[in-house]
Design a protein around this motif. Sequence first.
Motif, PDB file in Angstrom:
ATOM      1  N   VAL A 199       0.832  -1.206   0.000  1.00  0.00           N
ATOM      2  CA  VAL A 199       0.000   0.000   0.000  1.00  0.00           C
ATOM      3  C   VAL A 199       0.867   1.257   0.000  1.00  0.00           C
ATOM      4  O   VAL A 199       0.648   2.176  -0.793  1.00  0.00           O
ATOM      5  N   VAL A 200       1.864   1.310   0.892  1.00  0.00           N
ATOM      6  CA  VAL A 200       2.685   2.520   0.978  1.00  0.00           C
ATOM      7  C   VAL A 200       3.526   2.706  -0.290  1.00  0.00           C
ATOM      8  O   VAL A 200       3.740   3.842  -0.744  1.00  0.00           O
ATOM      9  N   VAL A 201       3.969   1.599  -0.884  1.00  0.00           N
ATOM     10  CA  VAL A 201       4.735   1.709  -2.132  1.00  0.00           C
ATOM     11  C   VAL A 201       3.824   2.190  -3.259  1.00  0.00           C
ATOM     12  O   VAL A 201       4.186   3.077  -4.040  1.00  0.00           O
ATOM     13  N   GLU A 202       2.625   1.618  -3.345  1.00  0.00           N
ATOM     14  CA  GLU A 202       1.691   1.986  -4.406  1.00  0.00           C
ATOM     15  C   GLU A 202       1.286   3.452  -4.312  1.00  0.00           C
ATOM     16  O   GLU A 202       1.046   4.112  -5.330  1.00  0.00           O
ATOM     17  N   LEU A 203       1.209   3.974  -3.095  1.00  0.00           N
ATOM     18  CA  LEU A 203       0.837   5.374  -2.898  1.00  0.00           C
ATOM     19  C   LEU A 203       2.031   6.318  -3.012  1.00  0.00           C
ATOM     20  O   LEU A 203       1.898   7.526  -2.838  1.00  0.00           O
ATOM     21  N   GLY A 204       3.199   5.775  -3.285  1.00  0.00           N
ATOM     22  CA  GLY A 204       4.374   6.611  -3.502  1.00  0.00           C
ATOM     23  C   GLY A 204       4.929   7.242  -2.246  1.00  0.00           C
ATOM     24  O   GLY A 204       5.552   8.309  -2.302  1.00  0.00           O
ATOM     25  N   VAL A 205       4.729   6.604  -1.083  1.00  0.00           N
ATOM     26  CA  VAL A 205       5.276   7.129   0.167  1.00  0.00           C
ATOM     27  C   VAL A 205       6.799   7.044   0.102  1.00  0.00           C
ATOM     28  O   VAL A 205       7.370   5.997  -0.219  1.00  0.00           O
ATOM     29  N   THR A 206       7.465   8.136   0.410  1.00  0.00           N
ATOM     30  CA  THR A 206       8.919   8.201   0.284  1.00  0.00           C
ATOM     31  C   THR A 206       9.605   7.961   1.623  1.00  0.00           C
ATOM     32  O   THR A 206       9.016   8.145   2.690  1.00  0.00           O
ATOM     33  N   GLY A 207      10.882   7.552   1.556  1.00  0.00           N
ATOM     34  CA  GLY A 207      11.684   7.359   2.758  1.00  0.00           C
ATOM     35  C   GLY A 207      11.117   6.331   3.709  1.00  0.00           C
ATOM     36  O   GLY A 207      11.178   6.500   4.933  1.00  0.00           O
ATOM     37  N   LEU A 230      -1.210  10.603   2.906  1.00  0.00           N
ATOM     38  CA  LEU A 230      -1.298  11.681   1.926  1.00  0.00           C
ATOM     39  C   LEU A 230      -0.148  12.676   2.078  1.00  0.00           C
ATOM     40  O   LEU A 230       0.354  13.215   1.090  1.00  0.00           O
ATOM     41  N   LEU A 231       0.266  12.929   3.325  1.00  0.00           N
ATOM     42  CA  LEU A 231       1.383  13.851   3.549  1.00  0.00           C
ATOM     43  C   LEU A 231       2.692  13.298   3.007  1.00  0.00           C
ATOM     44  O   LEU A 231       3.510  14.027   2.449  1.00  0.00           O
ATOM     45  N   ALA A 232       2.891  11.992   3.168  1.00  0.00           N
ATOM     46  CA  ALA A 232       4.176  11.389   2.799  1.00  0.00           C
ATOM     47  C   ALA A 232       4.189  10.823   1.390  1.00  0.00           C
ATOM     48  O   ALA A 232       5.261  10.503   0.866  1.00  0.00           O
ATOM     49  N   GLY A 233       3.021  10.701   0.762  1.00  0.00           N
ATOM     50  CA  GLY A 233       2.945  10.059  -0.539  1.00  0.00           C
ATOM     51  C   GLY A 233       2.889  11.038  -1.695  1.00  0.00           C
ATOM     52  O   GLY A 233       2.789  12.250  -1.518  1.00  0.00           O
TER      53      GLY A 233
END
Length: 413
Positions: A152-160, A313-316
């Motif tokens: 989920v976090v990868v798909e949403l483009g969450v960085t770091g 949303l803040l991190a992605g």
Amino acid sequence: MSEKPQAPRGTYDVLPEQDAARVAVEKVARSVLGGAGYRRIETPVFEHTELFARGVGASTDIVQKEMYTFQDAGERSLTLRPEGTAPTMRAYHEHGMHKAPQPVKWWYLGPFFRQEKPQAGRFREFWQLGIEAIGSDDPAVDAEAIALLHAVVVELGVTGVRLRLGSLGTAETRASYREKLVAFLRSHEAELSDEVRARIDLNPLRAFDSDHAGTQAVMKDAPLLLDHLTAEDAEHFAEVRARLDAAEIGYEIDPTLVRGIDYYTRTLFEFTSDALGAQSGVGGGGRYDGLATVLGLPETSGIGWAAGVERLLLAGEHRPEPEPVCDLYVAGTGVEAFVLTQSARSAGLNVQMELAGRSRKGQMKQADRSGASYVAIFGEGAAITLKDLQSGEQEELEPTAVVARVLRGRHIG
């Protein structure tokens, strides 16, 4: 009211231009979690207070300080849900899901409530995306849960992104370790913060979370739960790690990782993002094999996680869903215009109509603003002028022919 009304502190409005990003989160959830066999569940926004007092734990900050609790007209104590696991376990047993093939796999998305200090990405009313897999203690379930949050976090483009992993052992393991930790804290009581000192007997594990300098210095030498796992606990943790290693999901073992909720056992994990600064948590969870018995229910294994939508949303990456295309703008306010609008919508077209009594010129400007492909202009008599806003071409049509013409044009386009 003397002042202009505002939303309560710690809450916020989701405006139309912000909705698309939240829709993207739900779309990813349906794809990733639904694709893994998880089905959506929705539990009530408020529950009997006892569910959280027993399940979350009377010694936790959530129960002691953060819950929104009230009495209804029947003098029953109710609480706005601060978390989703206890309600989901209640629903599992209430609806006889133990008779279904195990584990029962659910996901949820909705609002939760905690009376804590608002910060960036942390609100008193907040949304969480979460899963619960109930009915199996197999370490493969733990590994899959972690892998799904990772997806989920990868798909949403969450960085770091970083994954912290630990184990609390069973309740019996933790009870034995707890005695050693309490004795250690008592021997250093004068160096601890007032808050930690007051909770030594209630929740000594939370000392690892303290931001008090003196307490942090003490905890560097504190006994660690990972060093006191039983052979069975250690084997379970090793099996989880082996699956993550095989799937090349990176992690760091954190022996100080704890949770502010009492029901966790064995596997514990948290995803953080460097993009969020000091308050870096994106989501996390763990196994809770002891929760059901605390609630007075038959012993039931389970594992789950929750991720804050606002944190995601803040991190992605901001990848909003496209707005619906407007096929037809109906420039008219009479009965005939209303009938055409309904007929076109019934045929599957996306239609907007004039609703503000604008002049003809104003209606045409609004048609452009709506992004419509066609505009239907009502004039004198029964005929309608249908204008293609891309090419500028227009033709006179009977009302019954307008919908078919727009449908044909959309198909060609």
